[in-house]
Design an enzyme around this catalytic site. Structure first.
Site, PDB file in Angstrom:
ATOM      1  N   ARG A  87       0.396  -1.383   0.043  1.00  0.00           N
ATOM      2  CA  ARG A  87       0.055  -0.392   0.243  1.00  0.00           C
ATOM      3  C   ARG A  87       0.404   1.168  -0.076  1.00  0.00           C
ATOM      4  NH1 ARG A  87      -5.261  -0.533   2.969  1.00  0.00           N
ATOM      5  NH2 ARG A  87      -6.046   1.432   2.464  1.00  0.00           N
ATOM      6  N   LEU A 112       2.134   4.738   1.586  1.00  0.00           N
ATOM      7  CA  LEU A 112       2.180   5.165   2.910  1.00  0.00           C
ATOM      8  C   LEU A 112       1.052   6.850   2.958  1.00  0.00           C
ATOM      9  CD1 LEU A 112       5.522   4.294   4.695  1.00  0.00           C
ATOM     10  CD2 LEU A 112       3.055   3.387   5.377  1.00  0.00           C
ATOM     11  N   HIS A 170      12.122  -2.266  -3.532  1.00  0.00           N
ATOM     12  CA  HIS A 170      11.148  -2.878  -5.070  1.00  0.00           C
ATOM     13  C   HIS A 170      12.577  -3.769  -5.921  1.00  0.00           C
ATOM     14  CE1 HIS A 170       8.753  -1.198  -7.481  1.00  0.00           C
ATOM     15  NE2 HIS A 170       9.661  -0.754  -8.902  1.00  0.00           N
ATOM     16  N   GLY A 220       5.825  10.685  -3.208  1.00  0.00           N
ATOM     17  CA  GLY A 220       6.041   9.578  -4.924  1.00  0.00           C
ATOM     18  C   GLY A 220       5.922   8.541  -4.142  1.00  0.00           C
TER      19      GLY A 220
END
Ligand code: GAR
Length: 201
Positions: free
Chosen positions: A91, A93, A109, A143
């Site tokens: 999700r 944040l 990532h 972002g």
């Protein structure tokens, strides 16, 4: 001597969390709490097996989104982590959390950022026919997968790779890197320069 506390957020399988758990006794961090947004997350089982406190914070159990965001923020503030680690947390944040913990949230990532931000990063690398991809550890900003990069690791794409096979090898690379980077960040401290993180030595 007490070690720096970290809080880990995880939504799924939890193999990155497991790597952090496995290395905890050898490295300078203590996993104080594991938070999940998914009652089925294997990460919660892994944490419980390691006697780590867990907290399930489900948006649907709150009257509105703002209350959920506030609960997450308050839980994090209560635990005073030196670093928050997103280990497969799926999700985005809340802005309030990112603001309160500026440059204190680390995400792993599965791509070589800035390539393939957001979801399905492994599938995107495969679809593009890239010969290599990898993983990026970066600090979280407002972002999506845009924050300052701490470290990247390259993983070769093999000719017959399925999404699952490639992602599995990327995860192995993440599992090797994440505990070391968490240790270095909380032990030595770091600065952010020109969109990159420089660890103090
Ligand atoms: C990891 O590959 C991580 O990079 C990715 O989820 C996987 C978690 O694996 N995270 C994201 O895609 C976040 N956008 P795990 O549940 O086995 O630890």
């Amino acid at each position: 001597m007490t070690k720096p506390k970290i809080v880990v957020l995880a939504s799924g399988e939890g193999s990155l969390l497991q790597a952090l758990i496995d290395q905890e006794s050898l490295l300078n961090y203590q996993i104080d709490l594991v938070i999940s947004d998914n009652p089925q997350a294997k990460a919660l089982e892994r944490a419980a097996e390691a006697d780590i406190e867990t907290r399930l914070i489900l948006e649907k159990e709150f009257s509105d989104r703002a209350s959920w965001q506030q609960a997450l923020l308050e839980t994090l503030i209560d635990h005073e982590p030196k670093l928050i680690v997103l280990a497969g947390f799926m999700r985005i944040l809340p802005e309030s959390v990112v603001k309160r913990f500026t440059n204190q949230i680390l995400n792993s990532h599965p791509s070589l950022l800035p390539k393939y931000r957001g979801l399905a990063a492994v599938a995107q690398a495969l679809a593009a026919g890239d010969s290599e991809t990898g993983a990026t550890l970066h600090l979280v900003d407002q972002g999506v997968d845009t924050g300052p990069i701490v470290e990247q690791v390259v993983v070769r794409v093999l000719p017959q790779d399925t999404n699952q096979e490639l992602h599995q090898r990327i995860k192995l690379a993440e599992q090797a890197l994440l505990p070391k980077i968490v240790h270095s960040l909380v032990t030595h401290g770091y600065q952010v320069h020109d969109g990159r993180v420089v660890i103090n030595h």
